[in-house]
Design an enzyme around this catalytic site. Structure first.
Site, short mmCIF file in Angstrom:
data_model
loop_
_atom_site.label_atom_id
_atom_site.label_comp_id
_atom_site.label_asym_id
_atom_site.label_seq_id
_atom_site.Cartn_x
_atom_site.Cartn_y
_atom_site.Cartn_z
N GLU A 1 0.82 -1.21 0.00
CA GLU A 1 0.00 0.00 0.00
C GLU A 1 0.85 1.26 0.00
OE1 GLU A 1 -3.00 -0.17 3.04
OE2 GLU A 1 -3.92 -1.96 2.19
N LYS B 1 -15.82 -1.64 4.08
CA LYS B 1 -15.23 -1.95 2.78
C LYS B 1 -16.34 -2.47 1.87
CE LYS B 1 -10.61 -3.55 4.30
NZ LYS B 1 -9.91 -4.75 4.86
P1 PGA Z 1 -6.56 -5.97 2.63
O1 PGA Z 1 -6.00 -5.14 3.86
O2 PGA Z 1 -7.18 -5.05 1.67
O3 PGA Z 1 -5.34 -6.69 2.12
O4 PGA Z 1 -7.56 -6.95 3.23
C1 PGA Z 1 -6.61 -3.97 4.34
C2 PGA Z 1 -7.00 -4.09 5.79
O5 PGA Z 1 -6.78 -5.15 6.43
O6 PGA Z 1 -7.55 -3.15 6.35
ZN ZN Z 2 -7.73 -4.39 8.37
#
Ligand code: PGA
Ligand code: ZN
Length: 425
Positions: free
Chosen positions: A202, A334
């Site tokens: 990231e 998400k």
């Molecule tokens: P991921 O990580 O998108 O790889 O699941 C992001 C998070 O854990 O917040």
């Molecule tokens: Zn997370």
């Protein structure tokens, strides 16, 4: 009225295929949605549809594209894009599985987001304003990664995200500027300590540390190097992502080559909260360790934000259940964990009804798509997490926030530290 739905394969920030969907309306306007992809996923989130096999590592999405052409397009054409709830319900029914594994959570979220964008385009409004309607909304408080770890950095350290929150910032753009200084100073410190080993998934600096505490010490030092008072102007947020190294109450810390039980990990994290200027901790215990999450929230939930990601998977009924037992006090939102926009909104509303804070979040596998910033702002969620302060799949999103700040009309200000749950220390 929707006249055409098309899918295409594009490429994400890891160089893997992902799915993009376009929804076209009779007036010629088009909405586009793109599926991101996680690496540290909750077991209960919507399942991606990938081709499998050897080619492209099994990540190709031709089956998902076939589903758009032969099943989803016929379902959507003739409907109204503004009927988000109706379209999402039809998509869920068409899939017919508990975790959207038949059509794929990636296929469904790309379609659902494309529908949302199509409705905004028909209304001739930027997405955030279309979502906000008459409600005054504010720009979110950013959580920005400085060091990446865990599944995003070959498990070089156990903790996944070492982030900062510019609690002293009075505006979104000021928060970015403060973070830019911390990110730069952290990179200089890493370069002084040895060869700079690049960045993680990231965009956070690669974590060349001997233990997790060393990462925290360097982060505090970087905040000071940047001229900020740790905890006053710039505070620390962590994503432990404990489901990645723990199961059934046993946690395997790779860096220390040691196994901790739930109580011992909990005590360790409470010690960090006491020793470091931490204001937010995500997934402190694993998704299957509800008792541990309750204990941790009881211990420190009055002073720090305790965020559920893998444990809550953007699911309204899981949020309600967590609130009933007092686990966590903030929900990571998400959209691709839920699989549709309607279910994402339901999870956010459940959080708000429970008095939980919310952080709208991107994934570790991303694209140039900036919709997440519009969702966080238009839904007035309070906080936003999209990774670090480098690489354009991350910067596109932070930069979009700056554009919204300068829009006419603009959002009604900035959430700032008030968005944080558990007091702002
Ligand atoms: P991921 O990580 O998108 O790889 O699941 C992001 C998070 O854990 O917040
Ligand atoms: Zn997370």
């Amino acid at each position: 009225t929707i006249t055409r739905v098309t899918g295409r394969r594009i490429w994400d920030s890891r160089g893997r295929p992902t799915i993009e969907v376009e929804v076209e309306s009779a007036d010629g306007t088009v909405g586009r949605g793109i599926a991101p992809a996680g690496a540290s996923r909750g077991t209960r989130e919507a399942v991606e549809r990938r081709d499998g096999g050897k080619r492209l590592g099994g990540y190709d999405v031709s089956g998902a594209l076939q589903a758009v052409e032969h099943e989803i397009a016929p379902l959507l054409v003739g409907r109204e894009a503004a009927d988000q709830a109706g379209i999402d319900a039809a998509l869920i029914a068409l899939d017919g599985t508990p975790q959207k594994s038949r059509l794929g959570g990636n296929t469904l979220i790309a379609t659902s987001l494309a529908t949302l964008h199509a409705a905004a385009a028909q209304a001739r409004l930027p997405l955030w304003r279309h979502l906000a309607g008459a409600q005054p909304v504010r720009l979110p408080l950013p959580q920005i990664q400085i060091f990446g770890g865990g599944a995003h950095a070959g498990r070089r350290v156990d903790v996944q995200d070492f982030m900062v929150i510019a609690t002293g910032a009075g505006s979104f753009s000021e928060a970015l500027e403060m973070t830019a200084e911390v990110y730069r100073c952290a990179g200089e410190r890493m370069a002084r300590r040895g060869p700079l080993a690049g960045v993680a998934d990231e965009g956070g600096w690669w974590p060349s540390f001997e233990d997790n505490e060393e990462a925290l010490d360097v982060l505090v030092a970087a905040i000071e190097d940047a001229g900020f008072a740790p905890g006053e102007q710039v505070a620390i947020a962590l994503d432990i992502a404990a489901s990645e190294f723990g199961q059934a109450g046993r946690y395997r810390l790779a860096l220390e080559d040691r196994e901790l039980d739930s109580d011992a990990l909990c005590e360790r994290l409470v010690r960090w909260v006491e020793r470091y200027p931490i204001v937010s901790i995500e997934d402190p215990l694993a998704e299957d360790d509800e008792a541990g999450l309750q204990a941790f929230t009881r211990a420190v939930g009055h002073r720090v934000q305790v965020v559920g990601d893998d444990y809550l998977v953007t699911n309204a009924s899981r949020v309600q259940q967590a609130a009933a037992v007092g686990a966590c006090n903030c929900v990571l939102i998400k959209p691709n964990q839920a699989g549709t926009v309607t279910e994402t909104i339901a999870a956010l509303k459940a959080a708000q009804a429970a008095g939980y804070a919310a952080i709208v979040s991107a994934r570790s596998g991303e694209t140039e798509d900036v919709a997440i910033v519009h969702l966080a702002t238009g839904w007035n969620a309070g906080q936003l997490k999209v990774g670090s302060f480098a690489r354009s799949e991350r910067m596109a999103k932070w930069n979009e926030g700056i554009r919204l700040e300068g829009a006419r009309p603009a959002p009604a200000g900035f959430w700032g530290r008030q968005a944080l749950q558990g007091g702002d220390r």
